[in-house]
Design a protein around this motif. Sequence first.
Motif, PDB file in Angstrom:
ATOM      1  N   PHE A   1      36.040   7.016 -19.324  1.00  0.00           N
ATOM      2  CA  PHE A   1      36.480   8.339 -18.889  1.00  0.00           C
ATOM      3  C   PHE A   1      37.175   9.110 -19.997  1.00  0.00           C
ATOM      4  CE2 PHE A   1      41.019   7.437 -18.169  1.00  0.00           C
ATOM      5  CZ  PHE A   1      41.004   6.059 -18.080  1.00  0.00           C
TER       6      PHE A   1
ATOM      7  N   PHE B   1      22.917   8.548 -10.371  1.00  0.00           N
ATOM      8  CA  PHE B   1      22.440   7.305 -10.952  1.00  0.00           C
ATOM      9  C   PHE B   1      21.113   7.492 -11.670  1.00  0.00           C
ATOM     10  CE2 PHE B   1      25.035   3.772  -9.350  1.00  0.00           C
ATOM     11  CZ  PHE B   1      25.782   4.404  -8.383  1.00  0.00           C
TER      12      PHE B   1
ATOM     13  N   LYS C   1      33.237   1.175 -17.441  1.00  0.00           N
ATOM     14  CA  LYS C   1      33.282   2.618 -17.241  1.00  0.00           C
ATOM     15  C   LYS C   1      33.997   3.278 -18.421  1.00  0.00           C
ATOM     16  CE  LYS C   1      37.517   2.460 -14.432  1.00  0.00           C
ATOM     17  NZ  LYS C   1      38.060   2.560 -13.061  1.00  0.00           N
TER      18      LYS C   1
ATOM     19  N   ASN D   1      29.506  10.882 -13.320  1.00  0.00           N
ATOM     20  CA  ASN D   1      30.009  11.950 -12.481  1.00  0.00           C
ATOM     21  C   ASN D   1      30.812  12.907 -13.345  1.00  0.00           C
ATOM     22  OD1 ASN D   1      32.539  10.700 -12.690  1.00  0.00           O
ATOM     23  ND2 ASN D   1      32.645  10.140 -10.531  1.00  0.00           N
TER      24      ASN D   1
ATOM     25  N   TYR E   1      26.623  -0.056 -13.707  1.00  0.00           N
ATOM     26  CA  TYR E   1      26.693  -0.978 -12.587  1.00  0.00           C
ATOM     27  C   TYR E   1      25.598  -2.024 -12.757  1.00  0.00           C
ATOM     28  CZ  TYR E   1      29.939   1.767  -9.691  1.00  0.00           C
ATOM     29  OH  TYR E   1      31.049   2.411  -9.186  1.00  0.00           O
TER      30      TYR E   1
ATOM     31  N   ASN F   1      32.472  11.311 -16.606  1.00  0.00           N
ATOM     32  CA  ASN F   1      32.823   9.904 -16.570  1.00  0.00           C
ATOM     33  C   ASN F   1      31.512   9.134 -16.509  1.00  0.00           C
ATOM     34  OD1 ASN F   1      35.665  10.541 -16.166  1.00  0.00           O
ATOM     35  ND2 ASN F   1      35.110  11.020 -14.042  1.00  0.00           N
TER      36      ASN F   1
ATOM     37  N   LEU G   1      30.594  -2.999 -10.562  1.00  0.00           N
ATOM     38  CA  LEU G   1      30.889  -2.270 -11.783  1.00  0.00           C
ATOM     39  C   LEU G   1      30.927  -3.211 -12.978  1.00  0.00           C
ATOM     40  CD1 LEU G   1      31.751   0.563 -12.895  1.00  0.00           C
ATOM     41  CD2 LEU G   1      34.101  -0.288 -12.752  1.00  0.00           C
TER      42      LEU G   1
ATOM     43  N   PHE H   1      22.207  -0.284 -13.693  1.00  0.00           N
ATOM     44  CA  PHE H   1      22.172   1.144 -13.394  1.00  0.00           C
ATOM     45  C   PHE H   1      23.243   1.871 -14.172  1.00  0.00           C
ATOM     46  CE2 PHE H   1      19.255   1.175  -9.826  1.00  0.00           C
ATOM     47  CZ  PHE H   1      19.341  -0.109  -9.307  1.00  0.00           C
TER      48      PHE H   1
ATOM     49  N   LEU I   1      25.827  -4.177  -5.658  1.00  0.00           N
ATOM     50  CA  LEU I   1      26.104  -3.450  -6.889  1.00  0.00           C
ATOM     51  C   LEU I   1      27.557  -3.690  -7.265  1.00  0.00           C
ATOM     52  CD1 LEU I   1      24.656   0.152  -6.535  1.00  0.00           C
ATOM     53  CD2 LEU I   1      24.283  -1.401  -8.444  1.00  0.00           C
TER      54      LEU I   1
ATOM     55  N   GLU J   1      33.541  13.528  -7.553  1.00  0.00           N
ATOM     56  CA  GLU J   1      33.479  12.077  -7.482  1.00  0.00           C
ATOM     57  C   GLU J   1      32.076  11.518  -7.256  1.00  0.00           C
ATOM     58  OE1 GLU J   1      37.485  13.528  -6.865  1.00  0.00           O
ATOM     59  OE2 GLU J   1      35.584  14.034  -5.878  1.00  0.00           O
ATOM     60  N   LYS J   2      31.159  12.300  -6.705  1.00  0.00           N
ATOM     61  CA  LYS J   2      29.870  11.712  -6.375  1.00  0.00           C
ATOM     62  C   LYS J   2      29.113  11.329  -7.640  1.00  0.00           C
ATOM     63  CE  LYS J   2      27.750  16.226  -5.696  1.00  0.00           C
ATOM     64  NZ  LYS J   2      27.428  17.245  -4.676  1.00  0.00           N
ATOM     65  N   LEU J   3      28.500  10.157  -7.593  1.00  0.00           N
ATOM     66  CA  LEU J   3      27.804   9.613  -8.745  1.00  0.00           C
ATOM     67  C   LEU J   3      26.335  10.008  -8.743  1.00  0.00           C
ATOM     68  CD1 LEU J   3      29.262   5.992  -8.711  1.00  0.00           C
ATOM     69  CD2 LEU J   3      29.625   7.691 -10.500  1.00  0.00           C
TER      70      LEU J   3
END
Lengths: 113, 115
Positions: free
Chosen positions: A51, A103, A49, A94, A36, A32, A46, A90, A44, A99-101
């Motif tokens: 997916f 950057f 995005k 992920n 940002y 995904n 969004l 930015f 920050l 889920e952790k992004l």
Amino acid sequence: AQSVSQHNHHVILSEAASLELGCNYSYGGTVNLFWYVQYPGQHLQLLLKYFSGDPLVKGIKGFEAEFIKSKFSFNLRKPSVQWSDTAEYFCAVNAHGNEKLTFGTGTRLTIIP
Amino acid sequence: GAGVSQSPSNKVTEKGKDVELRCDPISGHTALYWYRQRLGQGLEFLIYFQGNSAPDKSGLPSDRFSAERTGESVSTLTIQRTQQEDSAVYLCASSFLGSPVETQYFGPGTRLLVL
């Protein structure tokens, strides 16, 4: 592990110029992708995005980004920038199911009136 | 509240002291994340909480860093025996894991300076 590269550290444009900010990621699986934005003195938030589905994604304030899988890229574009677009941008990624992004280091955009 | 809040907004401390940073996520958000942004760098993932599952601590840089979350609400990030390299903006984000791709909503951050 995934990584994200934003090669443009600082971009300076005049109002009404077209914008393209580069974002490349490295990861072998399904991802995904996010852009940002951080306006001066603000959180920050969004911008857009991706997916699945249409690789051309439209976001707020006239921004769009195109996912090109073969190039591992998700570049951000805007046909005509405004002074109010001055901000730091930015790119983030992920992996599906994680889920952790991750950057990129960000691109500072300065628009000259 | 309407968004993610963090406190304090700024913290100056001396090397070797412990600090505690607080995050209040958006009400109803099940997931909470901590990130760190050092000067001139991107955001680094630190830790992730999701409901009652064990937290993902894979991003914590050392055992001086720890975090707790009470249920699905407030989280506290603690840094023990702070070092100068801990100086950074610490960002908290929350999300609701119910949509196809969850969006993380960020707080304003805590700017930590270790002298």
